[in-house]
Write a protein that holds these residues in place. Structure first.
Motif, PDB file in Angstrom:
ATOM      1  N   ILE A 162     -45.887 -99.284 -35.240  1.00 15.34           N
ATOM      2  CA  ILE A 162     -45.438 -98.549 -36.446  1.00 15.34           C
ATOM      3  C   ILE A 162     -44.136 -99.204 -36.926  1.00 15.34           C
ATOM      4  CG2 ILE A 162     -44.792 -96.287 -37.368  1.00 15.34           C
ATOM      5  CD1 ILE A 162     -47.489 -95.912 -36.182  1.00 15.34           C
ATOM      6  N   SER A 163     -44.074 -99.522 -38.228  1.00 14.46           N
ATOM      7  CA  SER A 163     -42.966-100.351 -38.736  1.00 14.46           C
ATOM      8  C   SER A 163     -41.575 -99.767 -38.454  1.00 14.46           C
ATOM      9  CB  SER A 163     -43.143-100.569 -40.235  1.00 14.46           C
ATOM     10  OG  SER A 163     -43.101 -99.309 -40.880  1.00 14.46           O
ATOM     11  N   PHE A 164     -41.423 -98.446 -38.580  1.00 14.38           N
ATOM     12  CA  PHE A 164     -40.074 -97.878 -38.447  1.00 14.38           C
ATOM     13  C   PHE A 164     -39.753 -97.417 -37.018  1.00 14.38           C
ATOM     14  CE2 PHE A 164     -42.977 -94.595 -40.001  1.00 14.38           C
ATOM     15  CZ  PHE A 164     -42.823 -93.621 -39.028  1.00 14.38           C
ATOM     16  N   VAL A 165     -40.653 -97.685 -36.082  1.00 12.60           N
ATOM     17  CA  VAL A 165     -40.372 -97.352 -34.676  1.00 12.60           C
ATOM     18  C   VAL A 165     -39.629 -98.523 -34.036  1.00 12.60           C
ATOM     19  CG1 VAL A 165     -41.387 -96.868 -32.405  1.00 12.60           C
ATOM     20  CG2 VAL A 165     -42.321 -95.781 -34.459  1.00 12.60           C
ATOM     21  N   GLU A 166     -38.392 -98.279 -33.634  1.00 17.10           N
ATOM     22  CA  GLU A 166     -37.568 -99.368 -33.102  1.00 17.10           C
ATOM     23  C   GLU A 166     -37.700 -99.513 -31.590  1.00 17.10           C
ATOM     24  OE1 GLU A 166     -33.676 -98.537 -34.679  1.00 17.10           O
ATOM     25  OE2 GLU A 166     -34.412 -98.757 -36.746  1.00 17.10           O
ATOM     26  N   LYS A 167     -38.031 -98.403 -30.933  1.00 16.80           N
ATOM     27  CA  LYS A 167     -38.115 -98.473 -29.484  1.00 16.80           C
ATOM     28  C   LYS A 167     -39.033 -97.364 -28.962  1.00 16.80           C
ATOM     29  CE  LYS A 167     -35.083 -99.578 -25.716  1.00 16.80           C
ATOM     30  NZ  LYS A 167     -33.770 -99.906 -25.240  1.00 16.80           N
ATOM     31  N   ARG A 225     -37.860 -88.875 -40.727  1.00 14.13           N
ATOM     32  CA  ARG A 225     -39.230 -88.970 -40.195  1.00 14.13           C
ATOM     33  C   ARG A 225     -39.719 -87.614 -39.705  1.00 14.13           C
ATOM     34  NH1 ARG A 225     -40.616 -93.240 -42.949  1.00 14.13           N
ATOM     35  NH2 ARG A 225     -39.245 -95.028 -42.527  1.00 14.13           N
ATOM     36  N   TYR A 226     -38.815 -86.853 -39.103  1.00 12.83           N
ATOM     37  CA  TYR A 226     -39.166 -85.505 -38.633  1.00 12.83           C
ATOM     38  C   TYR A 226     -39.625 -84.655 -39.815  1.00 12.83           C
ATOM     39  CZ  TYR A 226     -38.619 -80.799 -36.781  1.00 12.83           C
ATOM     40  OH  TYR A 226     -38.850 -79.500 -36.417  1.00 12.83           O
ATOM     41  N   GLN A 227     -38.826 -84.703 -40.882  1.00 11.31           N
ATOM     42  CA  GLN A 227     -39.117 -83.912 -42.077  1.00 11.31           C
ATOM     43  C   GLN A 227     -40.435 -84.339 -42.717  1.00 11.31           C
ATOM     44  OE1 GLN A 227     -37.079 -81.381 -42.117  1.00 11.31           O
ATOM     45  NE2 GLN A 227     -38.528 -80.550 -43.610  1.00 11.31           N
ATOM     46  N   GLN A 228     -40.644 -85.640 -42.789  1.00  8.07           N
ATOM     47  CA  GLN A 228     -41.898 -86.142 -43.370  1.00  8.07           C
ATOM     48  C   GLN A 228     -43.101 -85.642 -42.578  1.00  8.07           C
ATOM     49  OE1 GLN A 228     -41.035 -90.404 -43.273  1.00  8.07           O
ATOM     50  NE2 GLN A 228     -40.977 -90.459 -45.523  1.00  8.07           N
ATOM     51  N   LEU A 229     -42.959 -85.617 -41.270  1.00 12.71           N
ATOM     52  CA  LEU A 229     -44.064 -85.131 -40.426  1.00 12.71           C
ATOM     53  C   LEU A 229     -44.289 -83.642 -40.651  1.00 12.71           C
ATOM     54  CD1 LEU A 229     -43.490 -87.095 -37.089  1.00 12.71           C
ATOM     55  CD2 LEU A 229     -45.399 -87.362 -38.697  1.00 12.71           C
ATOM     56  N   ASN A 232     -54.460 -89.423 -32.241  1.00 10.85           N
ATOM     57  CA  ASN A 232     -54.931 -90.267 -33.336  1.00 10.85           C
ATOM     58  C   ASN A 232     -54.481 -89.732 -34.689  1.00 10.85           C
ATOM     59  OD1 ASN A 232     -56.115 -92.121 -31.688  1.00 10.85           O
ATOM     60  ND2 ASN A 232     -58.148 -91.167 -31.753  1.00 10.85           N
ATOM     61  N   GLN A 233     -54.530 -88.397 -34.826  1.00  7.59           N
ATOM     62  CA  GLN A 233     -54.057 -87.788 -36.073  1.00  7.59           C
ATOM     63  C   GLN A 233     -52.599 -88.141 -36.326  1.00  7.59           C
ATOM     64  OE1 GLN A 233     -55.413 -83.636 -35.259  1.00  7.59           O
ATOM     65  NE2 GLN A 233     -55.194 -83.415 -37.482  1.00  7.59           N
ATOM     66  N   LEU A 234     -51.788 -88.033 -35.261  1.00  5.97           N
ATOM     67  CA  LEU A 234     -50.368 -88.342 -35.410  1.00  5.97           C
ATOM     68  C   LEU A 234     -50.177 -89.805 -35.804  1.00  5.97           C
ATOM     69  CD1 LEU A 234     -47.395 -87.250 -35.070  1.00  5.97           C
ATOM     70  CD2 LEU A 234     -47.431 -88.434 -32.872  1.00  5.97           C
ATOM     71  N   LEU A 235     -50.925 -90.694 -35.152  1.00  4.54           N
ATOM     72  CA  LEU A 235     -50.790 -92.135 -35.448  1.00  4.54           C
ATOM     73  C   LEU A 235     -51.145 -92.395 -36.914  1.00  4.54           C
ATOM     74  CD1 LEU A 235     -52.334 -93.732 -32.235  1.00  4.54           C
ATOM     75  CD2 LEU A 235     -49.938 -93.889 -32.986  1.00  4.54           C
ATOM     76  N   THR A 236     -52.217 -91.778 -37.398  1.00  3.59           N
ATOM     77  CA  THR A 236     -52.611 -91.957 -38.792  1.00  3.59           C
ATOM     78  C   THR A 236     -51.495 -91.487 -39.724  1.00  3.59           C
ATOM     79  OG1 THR A 236     -54.878 -91.529 -38.119  1.00  3.59           O
ATOM     80  CG2 THR A 236     -54.430 -91.409 -40.482  1.00  3.59           C
ATOM     81  N   LEU A 237     -50.921 -90.331 -39.403  1.00  2.66           N
ATOM     82  CA  LEU A 237     -49.815 -89.819 -40.220  1.00  2.66           C
ATOM     83  C   LEU A 237     -48.640 -90.784 -40.213  1.00  2.66           C
ATOM     84  CD1 LEU A 237     -49.579 -85.994 -39.384  1.00  2.66           C
ATOM     85  CD2 LEU A 237     -50.308 -87.076 -41.522  1.00  2.66           C
ATOM     86  N   LEU A 238     -48.261 -91.241 -39.035  1.00  4.79           N
ATOM     87  CA  LEU A 238     -47.101 -92.126 -38.926  1.00  4.79           C
ATOM     88  C   LEU A 238     -47.332 -93.409 -39.719  1.00  4.79           C
ATOM     89  CD1 LEU A 238     -46.248 -91.714 -35.112  1.00  4.79           C
ATOM     90  CD2 LEU A 238     -44.845 -90.949 -37.048  1.00  4.79           C
ATOM     91  N   LYS A 239     -48.563 -93.927 -39.654  1.00  8.23           N
ATOM     92  CA  LYS A 239     -48.858 -95.175 -40.392  1.00  8.23           C
ATOM     93  C   LYS A 239     -48.811 -94.970 -41.888  1.00  8.23           C
ATOM     94  CE  LYS A 239     -51.390 -97.299 -36.625  1.00  8.23           C
ATOM     95  NZ  LYS A 239     -52.680 -97.305 -35.892  1.00  8.23           N
ATOM     96  N   SER A 240     -49.029 -93.726 -42.316  1.00 11.00           N
ATOM     97  CA  SER A 240     -49.074 -93.460 -43.763  1.00 11.00           C
ATOM     98  C   SER A 240     -47.688 -93.216 -44.347  1.00 11.00           C
ATOM     99  CB  SER A 240     -49.966 -92.253 -44.036  1.00 11.00           C
ATOM    100  OG  SER A 240     -49.274 -91.075 -43.639  1.00 11.00           O
ATOM    101  N   LEU A 241     -46.665 -93.098 -43.510  1.00  8.19           N
ATOM    102  CA  LEU A 241     -45.330 -92.757 -44.035  1.00  8.19           C
ATOM    103  C   LEU A 241     -44.683 -93.962 -44.732  1.00  8.19           C
ATOM    104  CD1 LEU A 241     -43.794 -90.579 -41.157  1.00  8.19           C
ATOM    105  CD2 LEU A 241     -45.157 -89.863 -43.100  1.00  8.19           C
TER     106      LEU A 241
END
Ligand SMILES: *Cc1c(COP(=O)(O)O)cnc(C)c1O
Length: 346
Positions: A278-283, A302-306, A337-346
């Motif tokens: 995920i692009s914005f995940v640094e660690k 990111r918390y708010q977006q989720l 998987n749902q979470l991953l899809t959401l994170l990728k869409s942010l």
């Protein structure tokens, strides 16, 4: 440790007090076909009209077999939180004693310190999320009664080095409380095997995580016979209700936990890899628990977006060493998987 004397740690009022003796403490054999008119219970049977076993012997018998710890070295609490509160109340004198906690860690130690008017000396973990022994020993004085080690640690997910824990067990004259809420998710062995070596060791575990019984509220302490006797003396008489005891017995008898743990660990390992992409995940911090701590570009954003997308994770940014960190519990495969899809869409 030699010369350890639990009496020197115990509060004077606790040593002096007489514990409440319930009807079921005074006449224990309620399996017998007797006429029971001693507890002011309702005589109309409905499955729940009698008080439950105050010592929860059936649950302890199963835990004793599975963990290889004698029953008189086990105490059950209404969640680990009750067990931890009992430790404060038994051993820490309000307004004079102190405890040491190692943030970033579980928030209840500090809350219980405040509740019981006990100073909480916070010694932040080092950059590897390991205990800083020099600073811990600097902070110990004659009023330091307990040190809380959460291993695997919440929210960092790592276990503490054996050598550090042994050093504390050997050199600290108070209680070393190891919170093993997440022990089922790591390959590391529980410190339960060391109970006979260290009279100042207290281990807490719970049925809330791997056992999937969070709503029943069953926490467990394993410690010396002497420590357990003191905690028993002050615990509320019927602190584990009958429904919780019954379900715990079923769960411990019919053990599907190892299978579920395997699934969660395999999902955790998959999520660790996936989150890196995920692009914005640094660690993504390595984890031996059922959650992952990740560092992102902007945790609040990111918390708010989720949240706007109806997904809730835990923002841990306010904790030391956890700037811009989110803690993600490992769910079922579809949820992850749902979470991953959401994170990728942010
Ligand atoms: C979840 C958790 C517990 C469990 O608390 P219960 O009161 O038993 O549900 C204990 N310690 C830590 C560190 C936890 O994260």
């Amino acid at each position: 440790m030699t010369n350890f004397n639990i009496n020197l740690l115990t509060r004077n009022n606790i040593k002096a007090m007489k514990s409440y003796s319930s009807a079921r403490d005074e006449f224990k054999d309620f399996e017998l076909d007797y006429l029971f008119l001693d507890a002011n219970e309702s005589p109309f049977p409905n499955g729940w009209n009698r008080y439950p076993d105050p010592q929860q012997w059936e649950v302890k018998e199963l835990l004793s077999q599975q963990k290889k710890v004698p029953k008189n070295q086990i105490l059950l609490g209404n969640g680990s939180d009750e067990v931890l509160d009992l430790l404060f109340r038994a051993f820490c004198e309000p307004n004079s004693d102190n405890v040491i906690t190692l943030p970033p860690t579980y928030g209840m130690y500090g809350v219980l310190g405040n509740l019981n008017a006990i100073e909480n000396r916070e010694v932040v973990l080092n950059s590897e999320f390991q205990p800083n022994l020099d600073r811990i020993f600097e902070n110990i004085d004659k009023n330091t009664k307990m040190i809380f080690l959460c291993s695997p640690n919440n929210p960092t997910g790592n276990t503490f080095l054996d050598d550090s824990i042994v050093s504390l067990l050997q050199n600290f004259k108070g209680l070393v409380v190891i919170d093993e809420a997440y022990i089922d998710f790591t390959e590391k062995e529980s410190w339960i095997t060391q109970l006979n070596e260290y009279p100042n060791l207290v281990i807490t575990q719970t049925l809330s995580k791997a056992y999937g019984l969070a709503s029943l509220r069953i926490g467990i302490a394993y410690a010396s016979v002497e420590i357990i006797a003191i905690l028993n003396k002050i615990k509320p008489p019927y602190n584990i209700n009958l429904a919780s005891q019954n379900i715990a017995i079923k769960k411990l008898n019919f053990n599907i936990v190892p299978n579920q743990v395997k699934k969660i660990v395999s999902e955790r390992n998959r999520m660790e890899v996936e989150l890196h992409s995920i692009s914005f995940v640094e660690k993504v911090y390595p984890s031996e628990a059922n959650f992952l701590l990740i560092k992102v570009d902007d945790a609040s954003k990111r918390y708010q977006q989720l949240i706007e997308r109806k997904a809730v994770v835990r923002n841990r940014s306010s904790q030391p060493l956890c700037e811009n960190c989110l803690r993600i519990s490992i769910g079922a495969k579809a949820e992850n998987n749902q979470l991953l899809t959401l994170l990728k869409s942010l």
